[in-house]
Write a protein that holds these residues in place. Sequence first.
Motif, short mmCIF file in Angstrom:
data_model
loop_
_atom_site.label_atom_id
_atom_site.label_comp_id
_atom_site.label_asym_id
_atom_site.label_seq_id
_atom_site.Cartn_x
_atom_site.Cartn_y
_atom_site.Cartn_z
N LYS A 108 0.81 -1.21 0.00
CA LYS A 108 0.00 0.00 0.00
C LYS A 108 0.84 1.27 0.00
O LYS A 108 0.51 2.24 -0.68
N ASP A 109 1.93 1.29 0.76
CA ASP A 109 2.76 2.49 0.80
C ASP A 109 3.47 2.73 -0.53
O ASP A 109 3.65 3.87 -0.96
N LYS A 110 3.84 1.64 -1.22
CA LYS A 110 4.45 1.76 -2.54
C LYS A 110 3.44 2.31 -3.55
O LYS A 110 3.77 3.19 -4.36
N LEU A 111 2.21 1.82 -3.47
CA LEU A 111 1.16 2.29 -4.37
C LEU A 111 0.85 3.76 -4.10
O LEU A 111 0.64 4.55 -5.03
N ARG A 112 0.85 4.15 -2.83
CA ARG A 112 0.58 5.54 -2.46
C ARG A 112 1.66 6.46 -3.02
O ARG A 112 1.36 7.53 -3.57
N ALA A 113 2.93 6.05 -2.89
CA ALA A 113 4.04 6.86 -3.41
C ALA A 113 3.98 6.95 -4.93
O ALA A 113 4.28 8.00 -5.52
N TYR A 114 3.58 5.86 -5.57
CA TYR A 114 3.45 5.85 -7.03
C TYR A 114 2.35 6.81 -7.48
O TYR A 114 2.54 7.61 -8.40
N ARG A 115 1.19 6.73 -6.83
CA ARG A 115 0.06 7.59 -7.21
C ARG A 115 0.39 9.06 -7.02
O ARG A 115 -0.15 9.92 -7.73
N ALA A 116 1.25 9.38 -6.07
CA ALA A 116 1.59 10.77 -5.79
C ALA A 116 2.40 11.43 -6.90
O ALA A 116 2.57 12.65 -6.91
N GLN A 117 2.89 10.63 -7.85
CA GLN A 117 3.70 11.17 -8.93
C GLN A 117 2.86 11.90 -9.99
O GLN A 117 3.40 12.68 -10.77
N SER A 118 1.56 11.61 -10.05
CA SER A 118 0.74 12.18 -11.12
C SER A 118 -0.44 12.97 -10.56
O SER A 118 -0.92 12.71 -9.46
N GLY A 119 -0.86 13.95 -11.34
CA GLY A 119 -2.10 14.69 -11.05
C GLY A 119 -3.12 14.32 -12.12
O GLY A 119 -2.76 14.21 -13.30
N PHE A 120 -4.37 14.13 -11.72
CA PHE A 120 -5.39 13.63 -12.64
C PHE A 120 -6.49 14.67 -12.79
O PHE A 120 -7.05 15.15 -11.80
N VAL A 121 -6.80 15.02 -14.03
CA VAL A 121 -7.91 15.93 -14.33
C VAL A 121 -9.04 15.10 -14.92
O VAL A 121 -8.90 14.53 -16.01
N PHE A 122 -10.13 15.02 -14.20
CA PHE A 122 -11.23 14.14 -14.58
C PHE A 122 -12.14 14.78 -15.62
O PHE A 122 -12.26 16.01 -15.71
N GLN A 123 -12.83 13.93 -16.34
CA GLN A 123 -13.77 14.36 -17.36
C GLN A 123 -14.89 15.21 -16.77
O GLN A 123 -15.31 16.20 -17.36
N GLY A 124 -15.36 14.83 -15.59
CA GLY A 124 -16.52 15.50 -14.99
C GLY A 124 -16.18 16.38 -13.80
O GLY A 124 -16.97 16.49 -12.86
N HIS A 125 -14.98 16.96 -13.79
CA HIS A 125 -14.54 17.93 -12.78
C HIS A 125 -14.22 17.28 -11.43
O HIS A 125 -13.16 17.47 -10.87
N ASN A 126 -15.22 16.55 -10.83
CA ASN A 126 -15.01 15.88 -9.54
C ASN A 126 -14.58 16.81 -8.42
O ASN A 126 -13.79 16.45 -7.55
#
Length: 255
Positions: free
Chosen positions: A81-99
């Motif tokens: 889980k900590d590896k996945l969390r660090a991986y996800r922190a590398q990108s920013g996501f802009v969603f289709q529906g604003h969110n």
Amino acid sequence: MTEDVTDYRVQAEGVEKAFGENKVLKGVSFSVARGTATTIIGPSGSGKTTLLRALAALDVPDAGVIRVGDQEIDFAKPVAKDKLRAYRAQSGFVFQGHNLFPHKTVLENITEGPVIVQKRPKAEAEADALALLEQVGLAAKRDQYPFELSGGQQQRVGIARALALKPKVVLFDEPTSALDPELVGEVLSVIRDLAVEGWTLVIVTHEIQFAKQVSDQVLFTDQGIILEQGPPAAVIGDPQEERTQQFLNRILNPL
């Protein structure tokens, strides 16, 4: 994964993803160099959004090795889980529906991630957020709520929110598809400026002319694979694959 002398912000090898019996990604491989814009085009159901979500591990791939920023994961193996969390922190996501959070102001929406997730000081996060709002032309909207904004303004807040995390790559999932036609230009203009500024961008889009103008690299996906990739002058201007030719002809020369 073999290292390359080029500074790649994204490297993907053999990425696979299935939903039940439906194999959506079938061994996808590509790279995105630092400071470049890559657009992903293709027909509906070709795997574009799933590929983008796999890069962010919003949909965790079934197999394949992906490196984003300085984090690399082999998704064929169990991931901590900590590896996945660090991986996800590398990108920013802009969603289709604003969110956006409907009960939070524009400023609060942008500072939520830096303060709560990244544990940055609130004053620092707010200063960065105000600078980003200035950049996307919404400084005067800082204290308004999402329902008080147009769709285009909401999407620009979504872009500022992604940038506030200071990601290594910004991922856009069809950022204009939910907008009225007259609002599309204002969002594309912001993304175009980010490309000029040297942000690393991966954009799923159906706006072919925009892809042609902004891209350093275009990926054409069909049936879960990348069928054609290269600079826009090649993929859009002179496609070699018959399937790419058919798709672009239908988009660019509608009846």
